[in-house]
Design an enzyme around this catalytic site. Sequence first.
Site, mmCIF file in Angstrom:
data_model
loop_
_atom_site.group_PDB
_atom_site.id
_atom_site.type_symbol
_atom_site.label_atom_id
_atom_site.label_comp_id
_atom_site.label_asym_id
_atom_site.label_seq_id
_atom_site.Cartn_x
_atom_site.Cartn_y
_atom_site.Cartn_z
ATOM 1 N N ALA A 106 0.822 -1.207 0.000
ATOM 2 C CA ALA A 106 0.000 0.000 0.000
ATOM 3 C C ALA A 106 0.858 1.260 0.000
ATOM 4 C CB ALA A 106 -0.918 -0.002 1.218
ATOM 5 N N GLY B 244 -0.082 -5.577 0.349
ATOM 6 C CA GLY B 244 -1.081 -5.533 -0.715
ATOM 7 C C GLY B 244 -0.607 -6.179 -1.993
ATOM 8 N N GLU C 255 2.268 -6.215 7.607
ATOM 9 C CA GLU C 255 1.602 -4.994 8.068
ATOM 10 C C GLU C 255 1.657 -4.796 9.577
ATOM 11 O OE1 GLU C 255 -0.481 -6.022 4.150
ATOM 12 O OE2 GLU C 255 0.430 -7.085 5.835
ATOM 13 N N GLU D 26 -1.382 -9.740 -1.503
ATOM 14 C CA GLU D 26 -2.847 -9.886 -1.525
ATOM 15 C C GLU D 26 -3.375 -9.888 -2.956
ATOM 16 O OE1 GLU D 26 -4.566 -8.065 2.578
ATOM 17 O OE2 GLU D 26 -3.410 -6.674 1.358
#
Length: 709
Positions: free
Chosen positions: A64, A110, A135, A113
């Site tokens: 992110a 991310g 994270e 992901e």
Amino acid sequence: MSVQFNKDNDGIVTLTLDMPGRSMNVLNEELSKPLAEAIARIEGDATVKGVIVTSGKKEFLAGADIEKVFAITDPADAFKLAEDYKGFLRRLELCGRPVVAALNGTALGGGLELALACHYRIAIDDPKAKFGLPEVKLGLLPGGGGTQRLPRLIGIQASLPLMLEGKELKASDAKNAGIIHALARDREDMMAQAKAWCLANPKPVQPWDDKKFKWPGGDARSPANGQLWAIAPSMANAKTQGNFPAPINIMASVFDGGITDFDTGCRSESRYFANCVVSQVSKNMIGSLWFQLNAINKGSSRPEGVERSTVKKLGILGAGMMGAGIAYVSAKVGIEVVLLDTTQDAADRGKAYSTALLDKDMKKGRLTQEGKDQFLARIKATTSYDDLKGCDLIIEAVFEDRAIKADVTKKAEAQLAKTAVFASNTSTLPITGLAEASERPKNFIGLHFFSPVDKMPLVEIIVGKKTSKETLARGFDYVQQIRKTPIVVNDSRGFYTSRCFATYPMEGMTLLAEGQHPRSIEMAGLQAGMPVGPLAVQDEVSLSLSLHVLTQTRKDLAAEGKTASEHPGVAVVEKMAKTLDRQGKKAGKGFYEYPEAGQKTLWKGLAEQFPLKEQLPQQELIDRLLYAQANEAAKCYEEGVVTAVGDTNIGSIFGWGFAPHQGGALQFINATGLAQFVKRSKELEKKYGERFRPAKLLVKMAKEGKRFE
């Protein structure tokens, strides 16, 4: 265009993530918008037979946009951010075509992901590439479906440690864990495998979308996971003392997903994500452990205009615990090391430290015999100063005694080229004074390592009055060469880290002398977020060493015609080390007893030596331990011992373990509020003495409404 869309003659679309002007792809509007548009094109084009998602950068996708996440203060905005990202990932995996993630490099957060939302994952077998959901290290949780897809893919019990600890796996380990399906030799092989899989699997379905899906190892209600849910939350709380919301939120998100359907679990994850994003803890950790740490690693404290350098041959004076550790981390990156001590036996013992660590790697399959032999060949254990010829850098790591240090400095410098740098690993003695024994004070610097060297990530670089900027730059480069984080401080007694760290055990010992229960004192340290209680850490450091430093400091001040008021904890050091002959962990007895078999226990004699009196509220103990450290850090900043807020915060976390959830000593003051910190400090000063008097800088900043930036 951040996402390149290319369709070949077989109908296979390759989506290449390649953000202009960036060295690495990150998840922000610049990437997510064209990615969503590309997914829409795929959905509307019946001629598309398969999709390959890859990267035009060296790495796949870093995760992110932390700047955007950091700026969010409204939980509704954080919830929407997570839902929007999950929304187009869901469309990707339900687009009706095979989707392959071709992972040419690192995929974290991310980025992983996105890969998990693809039906098949292939990675280049590059040992430098990392895969994981880290994270939690920034006070966050995976908000792009990670807490839902990973447990459904590899099982709850296998996935939780990866998320709770933020582990980053190599490609081969990720494949063994079941996260990646296949490995490739290179990009060409990876893309060929990806296309072949697309053509061979025209109608794939994600495991969690299969009507016959069963959770690997059982869902959250399964008896197989019953013990996990009974124990894991309490274990996490015991480890974090409730200071970190992210681990509990990760477990809650996984649990919720394990008793609901996939889409409901994803919405639940977004709520927990939002809770973390707006928490003060995540703001503290992101500010320090992301922005400030990255700035340090990019060289914010390194002098400009000095050419980068590398150390080829290193000499280490003293093969004790510190010297042996420095030898190991230096040889590990390919530096030729000369490890020198007064006897061959002592030098050999220092080299044996590396042998023991390498043997552990061999047992774990991380190293071959050939690799071990090559590693050890880089370390020469010796007693001869002649072997120091040709060294670019010398690090002195002998006993904390001025005369001994001066003697080895002169002997070593006699063998060195005029351009070589001489560094002292002293933890307390001022560098300018030690440099008086050197014929080249411009080339003299402090490199303060922390024990154990192979595990501790920080090196404190101390600049003496005559240290040149070229010498500072070369010291900085060496620290980065051995993959440590450098902070730069100016010369003073105790420098920055040792000076501030001392306030923690000293305040703990003062509380003991005041009649507070030793168990309450130790718990207060843990509740404050410190890794170890103040009495236990004093045992680790050793009471005898603290007594020696105290004696040396008194001598130095007397020689300068100065006197200084001593901390009330000093009396406890003298009583324990001198009167009671309890020297600390190394001697097997200090504040704790250290049986050969079994865990350490608090010494029962403490009750007699330091009788209990009226007990203070636990928060009072916590405040005293935290405020003592933070106020001293502010004084160091005020005096110019440290000149950068980032160095001050990172130095406190990496150097002596200041509560990471607070984001460092100065960020703790920021988060408390300058005015409130000053007010509380004055209350503590009135009750317990002038050591709590707030730094003048803090009083000034509070009046002006400023904060540390």
